[in-house]
Design a protein around this motif. Structure first.
Motif, PDB file in Angstrom:
ATOM      1  N   ASN A  88       0.870  -1.173   0.000  1.00 43.25           N
ATOM      2  CA  ASN A  88       0.000   0.000   0.000  1.00 43.25           C
ATOM      3  C   ASN A  88       0.908   1.225   0.000  1.00 43.25           C
ATOM      4  OD1 ASN A  88      -1.693   2.160   0.563  1.00 43.25           O
ATOM      5  ND2 ASN A  88      -2.878   1.062   2.107  1.00 43.25           N
ATOM      6  N   SER A  89       1.074   1.853  -1.137  1.00 43.37           N
ATOM      7  CA  SER A  89       2.024   2.965  -1.250  1.00 43.37           C
ATOM      8  C   SER A  89       1.634   4.181  -0.415  1.00 43.37           C
ATOM      9  CB  SER A  89       2.216   3.369  -2.715  1.00 43.37           C
ATOM     10  OG  SER A  89       0.994   3.804  -3.265  1.00 43.37           O
ATOM     11  N   SER A  90       0.372   4.270   0.018  1.00 46.30           N
ATOM     12  CA  SER A  90      -0.017   5.387   0.878  1.00 46.30           C
ATOM     13  C   SER A  90       0.284   5.101   2.356  1.00 46.30           C
ATOM     14  CB  SER A  90      -1.494   5.734   0.691  1.00 46.30           C
ATOM     15  OG  SER A  90      -2.308   4.690   1.169  1.00 46.30           O
ATOM     16  N   LYS A  91       0.641   3.858   2.656  1.00 48.17           N
ATOM     17  CA  LYS A  91       0.988   3.458   4.023  1.00 48.17           C
ATOM     18  C   LYS A  91       2.216   2.544   3.972  1.00 48.17           C
ATOM     19  CE  LYS A  91      -3.703   3.819   5.744  1.00 48.17           C
ATOM     20  NZ  LYS A  91      -4.860   3.124   6.293  1.00 48.17           N
ATOM     21  N   PRO A  92       3.377   3.096   3.599  1.00 50.28           N
ATOM     22  CA  PRO A  92       4.564   2.259   3.434  1.00 50.28           C
ATOM     23  C   PRO A  92       5.080   1.693   4.762  1.00 50.28           C
ATOM     24  CG  PRO A  92       5.129   4.577   3.198  1.00 50.28           C
ATOM     25  CD  PRO A  92       3.642   4.501   3.319  1.00 50.28           C
ATOM     26  N   VAL A  93       5.670   0.498   4.668  1.00 46.53           N
ATOM     27  CA  VAL A  93       6.216  -0.210   5.828  1.00 46.53           C
ATOM     28  C   VAL A  93       7.541  -0.874   5.449  1.00 46.53           C
ATOM     29  CG1 VAL A  93       3.965  -0.626   6.925  1.00 46.53           C
ATOM     30  CG2 VAL A  93       4.836  -2.252   5.242  1.00 46.53           C
ATOM     31  N   GLY A  94       8.260  -1.348   6.442  1.00 45.52           N
ATOM     32  CA  GLY A  94       9.542  -2.011   6.206  1.00 45.52           C
ATOM     33  C   GLY A  94       9.401  -3.429   5.689  1.00 45.52           C
ATOM     34  N   ILE A  95       8.333  -4.120   6.092  1.00 45.22           N
ATOM     35  CA  ILE A  95       8.044  -5.479   5.623  1.00 45.22           C
ATOM     36  C   ILE A  95       6.577  -5.513   5.213  1.00 45.22           C
ATOM     37  CG2 ILE A  95       7.866  -7.914   6.268  1.00 45.22           C
ATOM     38  CD1 ILE A  95      10.190  -7.531   8.177  1.00 45.22           C
ATOM     39  N   ASN A  96       6.326  -5.965   3.993  1.00 45.31           N
ATOM     40  CA  ASN A  96       4.946  -6.019   3.507  1.00 45.31           C
ATOM     41  C   ASN A  96       4.087  -6.913   4.402  1.00 45.31           C
ATOM     42  OD1 ASN A  96       4.894  -4.239   1.346  1.00 45.31           O
ATOM     43  ND2 ASN A  96       5.544  -5.782  -0.139  1.00 45.31           N
ATOM     44  N   PRO A  97       2.817  -6.535   4.578  1.00 42.45           N
ATOM     45  CA  PRO A  97       1.930  -7.271   5.477  1.00 42.45           C
ATOM     46  C   PRO A  97       1.550  -8.657   4.965  1.00 42.45           C
ATOM     47  CG  PRO A  97       0.712  -5.550   4.347  1.00 42.45           C
ATOM     48  CD  PRO A  97       2.158  -5.371   3.981  1.00 42.45           C
ATOM     49  N   SER A  98       1.053  -9.438   5.883  1.00 39.90           N
ATOM     50  CA  SER A  98       0.573 -10.785   5.595  1.00 39.90           C
ATOM     51  C   SER A  98      -0.516 -10.732   4.531  1.00 39.90           C
ATOM     52  CB  SER A  98       0.033 -11.391   6.891  1.00 39.90           C
ATOM     53  OG  SER A  98      -0.352 -12.711   6.695  1.00 39.90           O
ATOM     54  N   GLY A  99      -0.424 -11.621   3.546  1.00 45.60           N
ATOM     55  CA  GLY A  99      -1.430 -11.702   2.496  1.00 45.60           C
ATOM     56  C   GLY A  99      -1.249 -10.734   1.341  1.00 45.60           C
ATOM     57  N   SER A 101      -0.274  -9.041  -2.063  1.00 46.18           N
ATOM     58  CA  SER A 101       0.080  -9.466  -3.421  1.00 46.18           C
ATOM     59  C   SER A 101       0.023  -8.257  -4.344  1.00 46.18           C
ATOM     60  CB  SER A 101      -0.853 -10.570  -3.918  1.00 46.18           C
ATOM     61  OG  SER A 101      -2.155 -10.089  -4.064  1.00 46.18           O
ATOM     62  N   LYS A 102       0.737  -8.362  -5.438  1.00 50.96           N
ATOM     63  CA  LYS A 102       0.770  -7.273  -6.422  1.00 50.96           C
ATOM     64  C   LYS A 102       0.840  -7.903  -7.810  1.00 50.96           C
ATOM     65  CE  LYS A 102       2.509  -2.783  -6.769  1.00 50.96           C
ATOM     66  NZ  LYS A 102       3.155  -1.772  -6.019  1.00 50.96           N
ATOM     67  N   ASP A 103      -0.034  -7.469  -8.672  1.00 49.37           N
ATOM     68  CA  ASP A 103      -0.104  -7.998 -10.038  1.00 49.37           C
ATOM     69  C   ASP A 103      -0.112  -9.529 -10.050  1.00 49.37           C
ATOM     70  OD1 ASP A 103      -0.051  -5.372 -10.879  1.00 49.37           O
ATOM     71  OD2 ASP A 103       2.072  -5.396 -11.424  1.00 49.37           O
ATOM     72  N   GLY A 104      -0.811 -10.116  -9.065  1.00 49.04           N
ATOM     73  CA  GLY A 104      -0.926 -11.572  -8.985  1.00 49.04           C
ATOM     74  C   GLY A 104       0.259 -12.276  -8.357  1.00 49.04           C
ATOM     75  N   HIS A 105       1.235 -11.526  -7.856  1.00 48.89           N
ATOM     76  CA  HIS A 105       2.427 -12.135  -7.246  1.00 48.89           C
ATOM     77  C   HIS A 105       2.403 -11.927  -5.741  1.00 48.89           C
ATOM     78  CE1 HIS A 105       4.110 -12.833 -11.188  1.00 48.89           C
ATOM     79  NE2 HIS A 105       3.799 -11.584 -11.504  1.00 48.89           N
ATOM     80  N   ASN A 106       2.731 -12.973  -5.021  1.00 49.61           N
ATOM     81  CA  ASN A 106       2.755 -12.943  -3.561  1.00 49.61           C
ATOM     82  C   ASN A 106       3.994 -12.174  -3.091  1.00 49.61           C
ATOM     83  OD1 ASN A 106       2.830 -13.429  -0.822  1.00 49.61           O
ATOM     84  ND2 ASN A 106       2.725 -15.657  -1.000  1.00 49.61           N
ATOM     85  N   ILE A 107       3.777 -10.972  -2.523  1.00 48.17           N
ATOM     86  CA  ILE A 107       4.903 -10.201  -1.983  1.00 48.17           C
ATOM     87  C   ILE A 107       4.753  -9.999  -0.475  1.00 48.17           C
ATOM     88  CG2 ILE A 107       5.567  -9.153  -4.177  1.00 48.17           C
ATOM     89  CD1 ILE A 107       4.181  -6.548  -3.235  1.00 48.17           C
ATOM     90  N   ASP A 108       3.989 -10.894   0.159  1.00 50.15           N
ATOM     91  CA  ASP A 108       3.889 -10.962   1.609  1.00 50.15           C
ATOM     92  C   ASP A 108       5.306 -11.172   2.147  1.00 50.15           C
ATOM     93  OD1 ASP A 108       3.865 -12.136   4.210  1.00 50.15           O
ATOM     94  OD2 ASP A 108       2.036 -13.243   3.835  1.00 50.15           O
ATOM     95  N   GLY A 109       5.757 -10.291   3.028  1.00 51.48           N
ATOM     96  CA  GLY A 109       7.072 -10.430   3.637  1.00 51.48           C
ATOM     97  C   GLY A 109       8.202  -9.730   2.894  1.00 51.48           C
ATOM     98  N   ALA A 110       7.946  -9.198   1.721  1.00 51.00           N
ATOM     99  CA  ALA A 110       9.010  -8.497   0.989  1.00 51.00           C
ATOM    100  C   ALA A 110       9.454  -7.259   1.770  1.00 51.00           C
ATOM    101  CB  ALA A 110       8.522  -8.082  -0.398  1.00 51.00           C
ATOM    102  N   LEU A 111      10.720  -6.930   1.692  1.00 52.19           N
ATOM    103  CA  LEU A 111      11.268  -5.703   2.261  1.00 52.19           C
ATOM    104  C   LEU A 111      11.318  -4.671   1.135  1.00 52.19           C
ATOM    105  CD1 LEU A 111      12.623  -8.159   3.984  1.00 52.19           C
ATOM    106  CD2 LEU A 111      14.092  -6.355   4.813  1.00 52.19           C
TER     107      LEU A 111
END
Length: 186
Positions: A88-99, A101-111
């Motif tokens: 969520n680019s309007s609420k940036p964080v250091g580690i992406n939240p659980s669940g 995804s972006k453009d159909g790709h799981n980015i849960d946990g990405a830094l």
């Protein structure tokens, strides 16, 4: 222990937190940089606070770390770069939240702040060693804070475990000076 040397060391440690290091203090770096610089500064800050018995700064360090992990109500004062890896680019964080995804790709946990160093969001991600590097400071910070009584390993749905899972899921195993991290995470 030599009381005089300990006093001098404590004085030096206390001064390091507010000494300008490459344009920012250790505290400013921790509270501004959501990348490997910030996580390493946070680890050093936590270690200093524990050694000095500075519970106020330790509590502040924990709040900033909790914010980095994703609890924006705890802290959200970081300065982010390219937001394309954020869930969520309007609420940036250091580690992406659980669940996440972006453009159909799981980015849960990405830094996101480390992934952007390989370029804006793309799949598969362009390789960068910064993701494991950023984890180094975060893992040390988590362990120091945990030993001081904070439940860091469970914060934000086990954000650090999810971050490691993400890196392994995309085929980026810890290597070189990062190989100690899975041992502590496990």
């Amino acid at each position: 222990a030599d009381p005089g040397l300990d006093r001098d060391f404590r004085s030096w440690l206390n001064s390091v937190r507010t000494k300008s290091l490459d344009g920012r203090t250790l505290i400013e770096t921790h509270e501004d940089r959501p990348n490997n610089w910030g996580t390493h500064a946070g680890a050093a800050r936590a270690a200093i606070a524990v050694y000095l018995g500075d519970t106020a700064d330790l509590t502040r360090t924990a709040a900033v770390f909790h914010g980095w992990l994703g609890d924006r109500s705890a802290y959200s004062g970081f300065s982010y770069g390219d937001l394309s890896w954020q869930c969520n680019s309007s609420k940036p964080v250091g580690i992406n939240p659980s669940g996440c995804s972006k453009d159909g790709h799981n980015i849960d946990g990405a830094l996101p702040e480390e992934m952007r160093r390989g370029g804006s969001f793309q799949w598969p991600p362009k390789s960068t060693g910064y993701a494991w590097e950023g984890m180094q400071g975060a893992i040390v910070q988590a362990e120091i804070l945990h030993r001081a009584g904070f439940d860091t390993w469970n914060w934000e749905n086990q954000a650090l475990r999810r971050a490691a899972d993400f890196l392994y899921r995309i085929g980026w195993e810890a290597s070189g000076d990062d190989r100690w991290q899975p041992w502590l995470l496990n």
